[in-house]
Design a protein around this motif. Structure first.
Motif, PDB file in Angstrom:
ATOM      1  N   HIS A  53       0.832  -1.203   0.000  1.00 22.94           N
ATOM      2  CA  HIS A  53       0.000   0.000   0.000  1.00 22.94           C
ATOM      3  C   HIS A  53       0.868   1.255   0.000  1.00 22.94           C
ATOM      4  O   HIS A  53       0.514   2.265  -0.623  1.00 22.94           O
ATOM      5  CB  HIS A  53      -0.938  -0.013   1.208  1.00 22.94           C
ATOM      6  CG  HIS A  53      -2.090  -0.968   1.080  1.00 22.94           C
ATOM      7  ND1 HIS A  53      -3.083  -0.807   0.134  1.00 22.94           N
ATOM      8  CD2 HIS A  53      -2.390  -2.097   1.757  1.00 22.94           C
ATOM      9  CE1 HIS A  53      -3.964  -1.793   0.244  1.00 22.94           C
ATOM     10  NE2 HIS A  53      -3.561  -2.588   1.218  1.00 22.94           N
ATOM     11  N   LEU A  56       1.946   1.850  -3.558  1.00 23.93           N
ATOM     12  CA  LEU A  56       0.859   2.422  -4.362  1.00 23.93           C
ATOM     13  C   LEU A  56       0.682   3.910  -4.065  1.00 23.93           C
ATOM     14  O   LEU A  56       0.396   4.694  -4.966  1.00 23.93           O
ATOM     15  CB  LEU A  56      -0.445   1.668  -4.104  1.00 23.93           C
ATOM     16  CG  LEU A  56      -0.444   0.171  -4.454  1.00 23.93           C
ATOM     17  CD1 LEU A  56      -1.834  -0.415  -4.268  1.00 23.93           C
ATOM     18  CD2 LEU A  56       0.060  -0.077  -5.863  1.00 23.93           C
ATOM     19  N   VAL A  66      -2.627  -5.132  -9.746  1.00 24.05           N
ATOM     20  CA  VAL A  66      -2.220  -5.404  -8.363  1.00 24.05           C
ATOM     21  C   VAL A  66      -3.235  -6.353  -7.744  1.00 24.05           C
ATOM     22  O   VAL A  66      -4.445  -6.109  -7.807  1.00 24.05           O
ATOM     23  CB  VAL A  66      -2.158  -4.106  -7.535  1.00 24.05           C
ATOM     24  CG1 VAL A  66      -1.740  -4.416  -6.104  1.00 24.05           C
ATOM     25  CG2 VAL A  66      -1.209  -3.103  -8.174  1.00 24.05           C
ATOM     26  N   LEU A  75       2.361  -7.378  -7.186  1.00 24.94           N
ATOM     27  CA  LEU A  75       2.400  -6.384  -8.241  1.00 24.94           C
ATOM     28  C   LEU A  75       2.898  -7.053  -9.509  1.00 24.94           C
ATOM     29  O   LEU A  75       3.990  -7.637  -9.526  1.00 24.94           O
ATOM     30  CB  LEU A  75       3.335  -5.232  -7.861  1.00 24.94           C
ATOM     31  CG  LEU A  75       3.174  -4.627  -6.453  1.00 24.94           C
ATOM     32  CD1 LEU A  75       4.205  -3.534  -6.231  1.00 24.94           C
ATOM     33  CD2 LEU A  75       1.775  -4.097  -6.242  1.00 24.94           C
ATOM     34  N   ARG A 136      -6.289  -3.700  -8.330  1.00 23.88           N
ATOM     35  CA  ARG A 136      -6.293  -3.018  -9.626  1.00 23.88           C
ATOM     36  C   ARG A 136      -6.288  -4.117 -10.677  1.00 23.88           C
ATOM     37  O   ARG A 136      -5.263  -4.755 -10.909  1.00 23.88           O
ATOM     38  CB  ARG A 136      -5.075  -2.101  -9.764  1.00 23.88           C
ATOM     39  CG  ARG A 136      -5.064  -0.981  -8.727  1.00 23.88           C
ATOM     40  CD  ARG A 136      -3.859  -0.074  -8.867  1.00 23.88           C
ATOM     41  NE  ARG A 136      -3.887   0.981  -7.858  1.00 23.88           N
ATOM     42  CZ  ARG A 136      -2.955   1.928  -7.716  1.00 23.88           C
ATOM     43  NH1 ARG A 136      -1.915   1.933  -8.555  1.00 23.88           N
ATOM     44  NH2 ARG A 136      -3.046   2.836  -6.771  1.00 23.88           N
TER      45      ARG A 136
END
Length: 211
Positions: A53, A56, A66, A75, A136
């Protein structure tokens, strides 16, 4: 000699595998749970979720796809990146420092999260752990090597900054965040940490800035 026949793939697992194979062109391995094969279309940079996190937040919306599985974040990066990780960590002066950072490359597997919009049926239904999710999600046309973080000669200029981050920048951020999480964990446990890690973080940032 008796031959071992693998169990038939469930309709749900079959549909999940078909989505990845037909929509994204990714190879899968049968489950349950269905696995995505790494080292072909992409490799995976894996790190603790709190560190992920932080990455990101540092690098913004350009990082992706992700996935999150339990306490680990994954990732997706360009295929072949796994071979570059040890050398990059040494170059960034993180070599020899304990980092909970790993790569899945050729021959690796990662649990396939459910595609976007699909609701999990639970462990007993789909065979896919509910913890395996896309933060994501991959999108058709933005799921192959050319759109994933890769080792590029330079990242200069506004056009490059608008692109996905290069592997060097991603690994630098991941190493720094993994070390930060480790220091915080050690502080909570009141365990002393060597100063070398902080020094390496500063030197790595200087190397990245001069590249």
């Amino acid at each position: 000699m008796a031959l071992t026949v693998p169990p038939p793939r469930s309709p749900i697992d079959g549909g999940l595998a078909r989505w990845y194979e037909h929509e994204l062109g990714w190879a899968t391995a049968p489950g349950p749970p269905v696995q995505l094969v790494t080292g072909l279309r992409f490799d995976v940079l894996e790190l603790p979720a709190p560190a992920g996190h932080g990455v990101l937040r540092r690098l913004g919306a350009a990082v992706g796809p992700v996935a999150l599985m339990g306490r680990r974040m994954r990732l997706l990066v360009a295929a072949g990146s796994a071979e570059e990780l040890p050398g990059l960590l040494d170059w960034l002066e993180w070599g020899g420092i304990s980092l909970d950072l790993a790569m899945l490359g050729t021959g690796g597997r990662m649990t396939a999260p459910l595609p976007p919009g699909r609701k999990p049926a639970g462990r007993s239904g789909s065979g896919v752990p509910e913890a395996a999710v896309w933060l994501r999600a991959p999108e058709p046309g933005r799921e192959v090597e050319s759109s994933l973080p890769a080792l590029r000669p330079s990242l200069r200029g506004r056009a490059a900054e608008a692109d996905s981050p290069c592997l060097v920048r991603l690994v630098a951020a991941a190493a720094a965040e993994c070390h930060r999480v480790r220091l915080l964990s050690a502080a909570r446990g009141r365990r002393p940490e060597p100063v070398a890690g902080a020094d390496a973080q500063q030197r790595g940032a200087q190397r990245l800035a001069s590249s």
